[in-house]
Design an enzyme around this catalytic site. Structure first.
Site, PDB file in Angstrom:
ATOM      1  N   TYR A  54      -4.526  -1.241  -3.470  1.00 17.44           N
ATOM      2  CA  TYR A  54      -5.428  -0.755  -2.355  1.00 17.44           C
ATOM      3  C   TYR A  54      -6.801  -1.253  -2.752  1.00 17.44           C
ATOM      4  O   TYR A  54      -7.281  -0.999  -3.673  1.00 17.44           O
ATOM      5  CB  TYR A  54      -5.324   0.614  -2.405  1.00 17.44           C
ATOM      6  CG  TYR A  54      -3.865   1.247  -2.042  1.00 17.44           C
ATOM      7  CD1 TYR A  54      -3.398   1.627  -0.732  1.00 17.44           C
ATOM      8  CD2 TYR A  54      -3.044   1.717  -3.113  1.00 17.44           C
ATOM      9  CE1 TYR A  54      -2.210   1.906  -0.576  1.00 17.44           C
ATOM     10  CE2 TYR A  54      -1.630   2.083  -2.860  1.00 17.44           C
ATOM     11  CZ  TYR A  54      -1.278   2.148  -1.416  1.00 17.44           C
ATOM     12  OH  TYR A  54       0.036   2.608  -1.337  1.00 17.44           O
ATOM     13  N   HIS A  80      -3.069   0.660   4.277  1.00 17.89           N
ATOM     14  CA  HIS A  80      -1.805  -0.156   3.691  1.00 17.89           C
ATOM     15  C   HIS A  80      -1.951  -0.901   2.429  1.00 17.89           C
ATOM     16  O   HIS A  80      -3.332  -1.207   2.392  1.00 17.89           O
ATOM     17  CB  HIS A  80      -1.205  -0.925   4.843  1.00 17.89           C
ATOM     18  CG  HIS A  80      -0.405  -0.213   5.865  1.00 17.89           C
ATOM     19  ND1 HIS A  80       0.725   0.399   5.652  1.00 17.89           N
ATOM     20  CD2 HIS A  80      -0.828  -0.077   7.128  1.00 17.89           C
ATOM     21  CE1 HIS A  80       1.344   1.157   6.562  1.00 17.89           C
ATOM     22  NE2 HIS A  80       0.227   0.594   7.703  1.00 17.89           N
ATOM     23  N   LYS A  92       2.455  -8.024   3.006  1.00 16.90           N
ATOM     24  CA  LYS A  92       1.428  -8.064   1.613  1.00 16.90           C
ATOM     25  C   LYS A  92       1.296  -9.534   1.142  1.00 16.90           C
ATOM     26  O   LYS A  92       2.339 -10.474   1.290  1.00 16.90           O
ATOM     27  CB  LYS A  92       2.093  -7.111   0.815  1.00 16.90           C
ATOM     28  CG  LYS A  92       2.116  -5.670   1.257  1.00 16.90           C
ATOM     29  CD  LYS A  92       2.665  -4.771   0.012  1.00 16.90           C
ATOM     30  CE  LYS A  92       3.049  -3.324   0.636  1.00 16.90           C
ATOM     31  NZ  LYS A  92       2.379  -2.813   1.813  1.00 16.90           N
TER      32      LYS A  92
END
Length: 392
Positions: free
Chosen positions: A310, A321, A352
Site C-alpha cells: 500500500y 487497494h 496489481k
C-alpha cells in the site's frame, strides 16, 4: 524474377538491387559494397517464406533451396533458430523493422545486453535512425530465464504450440507516501511464529498498518496486536520493540531472559530463520526497504506472493487497494517462463503490478550466529524488476 542468396558462413549474401529492394525500403540486413547486402539466417528465412527470395544456395556449387530446406538446415546449424524465427516473423507482421542485436548488424550498436536477440525499431524508424522500441529477448517455454538484469528488456516467450506472449520488464522500484512514525517503545512476547504486543497504541495498526489486532465478539482484551516475524524483526532492529518473554516449542516454559541475552532483534531474527530458513533474511531485507520507501508491505499469501503493498495509508478504516504484489527471490534466481507467466497473470487479474525483488544477502543465512540482529538484511542488495504483459 526474385533474386537468390548465397549462404556464406552464418549469413546470406544477396546481390543485384538487393540494397534498394530489401535494406533501404524495408530494413532487412546490412549493406555491403555497392548494392549487395548481407542477411542473418532469420532475415533470409523470412524473405524466403514471403517469396521475396526465390532460393538460397547453401554452398558455392549447389543449386538454391527453398524455405523448407533452408529452415531445417538453419535449425540444425543455429541455436534456438525456430523460436527466434517465429518471434521475428510475428513482429514483422506487426509492422516493425528488426535487426539482430549483435555486430556487425545495425542492431549491434544499440548497446543492449548479450541475451537480447533482436532490436525492434519504433514504427516509422529504420535501422539507419536507430530509434529502438523493443530490445527483444526470445525465450522458449521450456528454457530458464535469469532474473537478474531483466529490466529494460522485452521478453518474447514462445510456447509449445508456437504462440507468443510478450512481457515488458522494467525497473520496478516502489515508493510510497505513508506518513507514520512508530512509537518509541513497544513491549511484546515472542511466540512460536509471531509476536504479540499486548498494549499497542491505536496508531500502530490504525495508521501504520502494523500487525493484526486480536479481536472477536465480546472481547474483553483491548490493544493487543499480533505482529508477523518480519514486522517484529524490523521494529526490533530499529530499537522500537523489546521482548518481555519468548516461547519456543509446545511444552516449553516461557523464557524471560532471551532478549536480555541476545537482544530483541537477534531473538526475533533467530526465530524467523528457525521457522522459515534462509528465505527469512531476504524477506526481511525487502520488508525494510519498502518501509524505508514509505510504502506499507503486508503479507501477499492470498495471492501467492510474499507481500502486497500500500503506497499511501492514512487510516486502515479508509484503506486503498494495494498496488503491487512483491515476490522475493534470490539474486541468482532463474525463472521458468511458466512460473513468471503465472505470477504476472495473477497480478493482472487482481489489478496489481507484479514486482520481483532480487535480493542478495551478504553472506547468506548459513553459518550466521543466533546473535545476528539482522545486519545481513540491512546490508542486502535489492534489485526491483516489474514484469507485465505487453502487446507490441
Amino acid at each position: 524474377m526474385q533474386p537468390t542468396g548465397q549462404l556464406r558462413g552464418d549469413a546470406v549474401r544477396v546481390a543485384g538491387d538487393a540494397r534498394q529492394r530489401f535494406y533501404d525500403s524495408r530494413g532487412y540486413g546490412r549493406p555491403l559494397d555497392g548494392n549487395e547486402i548481407e542477411l542473418s539466417r532469420v532475415e533470409a528465412a523470412h524473405l524466403l517464406f514471403r517469396g521475396d527470395l526465390s532460393g538460397i544456395a547453401l554452398d558455392a556449387d549447389a543449386d538454391p533451396v527453398g524455405f523448407e530446406r533452408f529452415f531445417v538446415e538453419s535449425a540444425a546449424a543455429t541455436d534456438r533458430f525456430a523460436v527466434r524465427y517465429l518471434v521475428y516473423a510475428d513482429l514483422r507482421d506487426r509492422g516493425f523493422y528488426l535487426s539482430p542485436a549483435r555486430e556487425p548488424w545495425p542492431g549491434g550498436s544499440a548497446g543492449v545486453p548479450d541475451a537480447v536477440d533482436f532490436v525492434a525499431y519504433q514504427r516509422g524508424s529504420t535501422p539507419d535512425t536507430g530509434d529502438v522500441k523493443y530490445p527483444v529477448q526470445v525465450v522458449g517455454e521450456r528454457e530458464s530465464l535469469a532474473a537478474a538484469g531483466l529490466a529494460g528488456r522485452t521478453l518474447a516467450v514462445v510456447d509449445e504450440e508456437s504462440d507468443i506472449t510478450y512481457f515488458a520488464a522494467t525497473a520496478g522500484r516502489i515508493d510510497g507516501e505513508t506518513d507514520y512514525e512508530p512509537p518509541e517503545r513497544l513491549d511484546g512476547v515472542l511466540l512460536s511464529d509471531r509476536v504479540v504486543v499486548w498494549d499497542a497504541p491505536d496508531g500502530l495498526y490504525e495508521r501504520g498498518f502494523y500487525g493484526q489486532p486480536l479481536t472477536g465478539r465480546a472481547a474483553a482484551v483491548e490493544g493487543a496486536v499480533q505482529l508477523s516475524l518480519v514486522e517484529a524483526a524490523s521494529l526490533a532492529a530499529d530499537g522500537v520493540l523489546s521482548l518481555s518473554a519468548s516461547v519456543g516449542t509446545a511444552g516449553d516454559a516461557p523464557d524471560t531472559g532471551a532478549a536480555d541475552r541476545d537482544g530483541p532483534a537477534a531473538a526475533v531474527v533467530a526465530r524467523g530463520r528457525a521457522v522459515e530458513g534462509e528465505r527469512f533474511d531476504r524477506r526481511l531485507a525487502v520488508y525494510k526497504r519498502l518501509r524505508e520507501a514509505d510504502a506499507v508491505p503486508k503479507t501477499g499469501f492470498k495471492f501467492g506472493a510474499d507481500f502486497r503493498t500500500y503506497l499511501d495509508v492514512e487510516t486502515v478504516d479508509d484503506l486503498p487497494h494495494s498496488e503491487h504484489l512483491v515476490r522475493v527471490v534470490d539474486a541468482d534466481h532463474r525463472f521458468s517462463p511458466r512460473e513468471m507467466s503465472l505470477d504476472v497473470r495473477l497480478a493482472g487479474g487482481v489489478r496489481k503490478e507484479m514486482v520481483f525483488a532480487l535480493t542478495a544477502v551478504e553472506g547468506g543465512s548459513d553459518g550466521m550466529t543466533p546473535t545476528d540482529d539482522g545486519d545481513a538484511a540491512r546490508d542486502a542488495d535489492v534489485e526491483w524488476v516489474s514484469i507485465g504483459r505487453l502487446t507490441p
